[in-house]
Design a protein around this motif. Structure first.
Motif, mmCIF file in Angstrom:
data_model
loop_
_atom_site.group_PDB
_atom_site.id
_atom_site.type_symbol
_atom_site.label_atom_id
_atom_site.label_comp_id
_atom_site.label_asym_id
_atom_site.label_seq_id
_atom_site.Cartn_x
_atom_site.Cartn_y
_atom_site.Cartn_z
ATOM 1 N N SER A 8 -4.425 6.292 -1.526
ATOM 2 C CA SER A 8 -4.532 5.426 -2.683
ATOM 3 C C SER A 8 -4.488 6.224 -3.985
ATOM 4 C CB SER A 8 -5.791 4.564 -2.562
ATOM 5 O OG SER A 8 -6.709 4.877 -3.560
ATOM 6 N N CYS A 28 -0.875 7.055 -5.437
ATOM 7 C CA CYS A 28 0.065 5.989 -5.766
ATOM 8 C C CYS A 28 0.525 5.990 -7.220
ATOM 9 C CB CYS A 28 -0.555 4.641 -5.429
ATOM 10 S SG CYS A 28 -0.641 4.401 -3.654
ATOM 11 N N THR A 83 -1.329 0.970 -2.114
ATOM 12 C CA THR A 83 -0.443 1.789 -1.292
ATOM 13 C C THR A 83 0.741 0.961 -0.790
ATOM 14 O OG1 THR A 83 -2.349 3.062 -0.619
ATOM 15 C CG2 THR A 83 -0.374 3.356 0.682
ATOM 16 N N THR A 128 3.059 0.387 -3.708
ATOM 17 C CA THR A 128 3.792 1.602 -4.061
ATOM 18 C C THR A 128 4.887 1.900 -3.045
ATOM 19 O OG1 THR A 128 1.808 2.460 -5.107
ATOM 20 C CG2 THR A 128 3.519 4.054 -4.573
ATOM 21 N N CYS A 135 -1.284 -0.515 -12.568
ATOM 22 C CA CYS A 135 -2.073 -0.223 -11.358
ATOM 23 C C CYS A 135 -3.348 0.520 -11.737
ATOM 24 C CB CYS A 135 -1.272 0.643 -10.387
ATOM 25 S SG CYS A 135 -0.021 -0.273 -9.484
#
Lengths: 326, 498
Positions: A42, A45, A177, A180, A238
């Motif tokens: 994570s 990303c 994730t 991405t 994000c």
């Protein structure tokens, strides 16, 4: 043996990644825990999204230093937009974030691209100025204060995890994730399989040849910069979603991580070659180094120094390989 | 007479390749000693050993009888060996004098003695009888003048041996004559000159000795006065060449490309000509006559101020190269490394480049099956010598690179091909093959416009010759009318100076 040597020479980044993982794994068993690996996935990303955009402009023979500021601007704007929709759910929050990110990216990317492709401004200087402008605007519109008060759904993209189990009540797979992986895969295919992608490589290899082969060099250059800014803005929203507020100071000096990742992943700073897929190995190396150093409790000041040194090493190796080929 | 430079039993092995095998040669003061051979014969490897870039695997280099062990170009320069590279090494932002004395600037105490430097440089330039000012900015000079600056550098160093690598490849005939004048001056100063050229007629003009290399081996060293051009070419390729240009009789077909009164202010004016299917039109003239500029404008790479272009009778407007390519016009530029090829990309990627937009699926993916097939087809058809279609262009020889460029335009279905100096820097064998491909193209109904600065090539290949001078067309000659004299009369300013 000869073959193995050649493979290592061409895949320094993969070897580096494996070696680092082993070293950190030995240094601290926590490194290989499921929890830490999910954390890693994570954490990388935001940089993965940014580095993907950088790959395009670096292949074009340019650079985009503005991505950190651009990302912060997109983050605070998505937060302002989010405040208008207090009733958002998990699904609509993603739409809000992506739409505001793409919108900001289109504007900034168009400005960068127009100045670089049509007014012939040097990419380094143009995007350096744009870094200041975007960061400055982010501070101006927020008055320097974080944008708070966003609904929990706003954090779904950045902070949530799917598949909750008893041992992992917060969930296993990070939503960021999944997001991405999808975006990066699409951008990888765009570059490697489409005619537009080929034109990016051609323009980066030799502008005159591209022009005389019927390619609209200015348009391709501008599109590359729009892609870079849009990817930076997706990274920015994000990042805002992850902490559930819009920080004007977010993503500070992330351009360095993104450039380092792209170059380590074999994107040539003189243009013409590189790949989104390989850049992801560079992203992983950076993430592993940061994560490993965190686990070893190395101060963030020292981490800055280490990352800087790594960038220099990557560029030196890149140049050494170029010279060997010529 | 004692040789000033000797190489004895030189061999050079690179990983996987033996570039030179047992080469011995003597170079005498006051003589021009030419190295000839096809691309890849080992000429450049040999001069790189002489000039200290490479160290030989076996063998020895002697300068004035003493054995030399050069490990860097700097040592060779200090010993008195100077190289004038094909790509001139002029620092464009410095003055002529600064270029001549670069790295060896005269000093007064610790400071630069600019006055002495300018005076010494000017003395050399005056001695050479060239009209160049020492204080002038070197970047403003044309190629021929820059070459003179390189020669001045050589003279100022008092070099004993001068290597000249294809010095005439981008010069016009009058510039070549001026260059040869300087070579004669160097000869009088008892300098040994090692000369590389692809132009056979230059041998008789200035060379005493010629060494023929083939596949890294020495075939022979001969006195130029004792052999004919044909014999030399035969020993280069290992067989008699026959008709080198493969000239065919062509029959003129329909009108393909017609331009009327094309003008680009200050560059060219009132250019009108027609190219027909089934013929090769040669464009002759001195370098700088505006031929390249006219073709770039027709192709849409630069603008036109006035005039009209017709393709198969219909008026067309080529605002960008893309428009020209879509109308099936192709341009092979004169500098293939700079404007013709993606040197670091694969053969197939180069061949497909202009045709990609018409070979994609609905979501923009490249049709890789088509790309592979077409690249393989043309590699076979044009006999491109390379391991496979994934070979990187920079590893190919000049002739094969040129064939890749030709393939690229054939794949794009070109009907009109504009070729700008298509055989520059290509060896005899590859040239001959290239002429055959040109003939095949026009016999299949295409039209070729060929710019060439080499008169024998223009005469040997063209069905019709158009001559330009100073941005204007000065005449058109049929195959029967065209001779070296009739072309030069139209191309140069001497006969009827304006």
């Amino acid at each position: 043996m000869e073959k193995a040597k050649k493979w290592v020479g061409e895949n320094v980044v993969i070897v580096t990644l494996v070696v680092l993982c082993i070293l950190f794994g030995i240094g601290n068993p926590v490194f290989f825990s499921v929890k830490n690996i999910l954390n890693l996935l994570s954490q990388m990303c935001i940089n993965a999204l940014m580095a993907t955009g950088l790959v395009y402009v670096i292949i074009l023979g340019g650079i985009d230093i503005s991505v950190g500021g651009t990302a912060a601007l997109a983050g605070v704007i998505s937060a302002f937009v989010g405040l208008q929709f207090p009733g958002m759910n998990q699904f609509t929050s993603i739409i809000i974030l992506v739409v505001s990110g793409v919108a900001v990216g289109l504007v900034v990317g168009f400005l960068n691209g127009f100045m670089i492709a049509y007014l012939n401004v040097v990419p380094m200087i143009c995007t350096l100025a744009m870094l200041n402008i975007t960061r400055g605007i982010a501070y101006v519109i927020t008055g320097g204060q974080p944008v708070y008060g966003l609904p929990d759904a706003y954090a779904f993209l950045g902070a949530s995890r799917l598949i909750k189990t008893e041992s992992m009540p917060n969930g296993i797979i990070p939503v960021i994730t999944i997001f991405t992986v999808i975006v990066v895969a699409l951008m990888h295919i765009l570059l490697s399989r489409t005619v537009f992608g080929r034109h990016v490589y051609a323009v980066g290899s030799n502008k005159s040849v591209a022009h005389l082969s019927g390619i609209n060099v200015k348009k391709v250059t501008m599109t590359g910069h729009i892609i870079s800014s849009v990817m930076a803005c997706l990274a920015g929203v994000c990042a805002a979603s992850k902490i559930q507020n819009g920080q004007p100071g977010a993503c500070d000096s992330y351009e360095m991580f993104a450039i380092a990742s792209a170059v380590m992943g074999g994107t040539s700073l003189i243009g013409g070659s590189g790949s989104v897929g390989r850049a992801m190995f560079g992203v992983a190396v950076i993430a592993v180094i940061k994560n490993g150093m965190d686990l070893m409790q190395i101060s963030s000041y020292w981490q800055k120094v280490v990352i800087g040194v790594i960038i220099l090493l990557a560029v030196i190796i890149d140049m050494a390989q170029k010279n060997k080929k010529d | 007479m004692e040789p000033i430079l000797q190489v004895k039993n030189i061999s050079k092995v690179f990983p996987g390749v033996k570039a030179l095998t047992d080469i011995s040669a003597d170079f005498y003061p006051g003589e021009v000693h030419t190295l000839v051979g096809e691309n890849g014969a080992g000429k450049s490897t040999l001069i790189k050993i002489i000039s200290g870039v490479y160290t030989p695997t076996e063998g020895k280099v002697y300068l004035e009888g003493k054995e030399m062990h050069f490990t860097s170009p700097g040592q060779a320069i200090d010993a008195g060996i100077a190289v004038i590279h094909q790509e001139l090494s002029i620092a464009k932002d410095l003055t002529v004098a600064e270029n001549i004395y670069l790295g060896r600037e005269p000093k007064k105490g610790k400071l630069l003695d600019r006055k002495k430097m300018n005076k010494d440089a000017q003395d050399i330039l005056d001695f050479m009888k060239v009209h160049i000012k020492a204080t002038q900015n070197a970047g403003k000079l044309n190629t021929a003048q820059q070459q003179m600056v390189e020669i001045a550098k050589v003279i100022s160093k008092n070099a004993k041996v001068v290597v000249m690598d294809e010095p005439t490849s981008s010069l016009s005939d009058s510039e070549i004559e001026a260059l040869f004048e300087q070579v004669r001056i160097l000869k009088e100063k008892k300098v040994a000159i090692i000369y590389i050229t692809h132009r056979m007629k230059e041998l008789a003009q200035i060379c005493e000795r010629v060494t023929v290399l083939r596949d890294g081996c020495k075939v022979d060293t001969m006195m130029v006065k004792d052999v004919t051009e044909k014999q030399i070419v035969a020993s280069m390729v290992g067989r008699e060449m026959g008709d080198y240009y493969n000239k065919h009789e062509h029959t003129r077909g329909k009108e393909m490309l017609r331009v009327e009164n094309l003008t680009q202010k200050g560059v060219f004016e009132n250019i009108s000509f027609t190219a027909y299917a089934g013929e090769i039109v040669g464009f002759s003239g001195l370098v700088g006559a505006g031929r390249t500029e006219v073709m770039e404008a027709i192709f849409g790479a630069t603008h036109i101020d006035s005039g009209k272009i017709y393709l198969e009778g219909e008026e067309v407007h080529f605002n960008t190269p893309k428009d020209a390519i879509n109308a099936q016009v192709g341009l092979v530029t004169e500098d293939r490394r700079r404007t013709g090829l993606l040197l670091k990309k694969k053969i197939k990627e180069n061949i497909s480049l202009p045709s990609l937009p018409s070979h994609k699926n609905s979501i923009g993916f490249v049709d890789t099956r088509w790309e592979t097939d077409v690249a393989e087809e043309y590699m076979k058809k044009l006999k491109i010598k390379a391991p496979n279609i994934d070979t990187i262009l920079s590893t190919l020889s000049g002739g094969n690179q040129q064939k890749v460029i030709l393939s690229k335009w054939l794949v794009a279905n070109s009907k009109v091909l504009i070729l700008d100096e298509p055989t520059r820097g290509i060896d005899v064998n590859a040239r001959s093959e290239f002429y055959t491909l040109m003939n095949d193209f026009v016999e299949a109904g295409g039209a070729i416009i060929m710019i060439s600065s080499e008169l024998p090539e223009v005469l040997g290949v063209s069905d019709r010759v158009i001559v330009m001078r100073g941005g204007k067309i000065t005449g058109e000659l049929s195959r029967e009318e065209a001779t070296e004299q009739s072309i030069m009369a139209l191309a140069s300013y001497t006969s009827d100076a304006e």
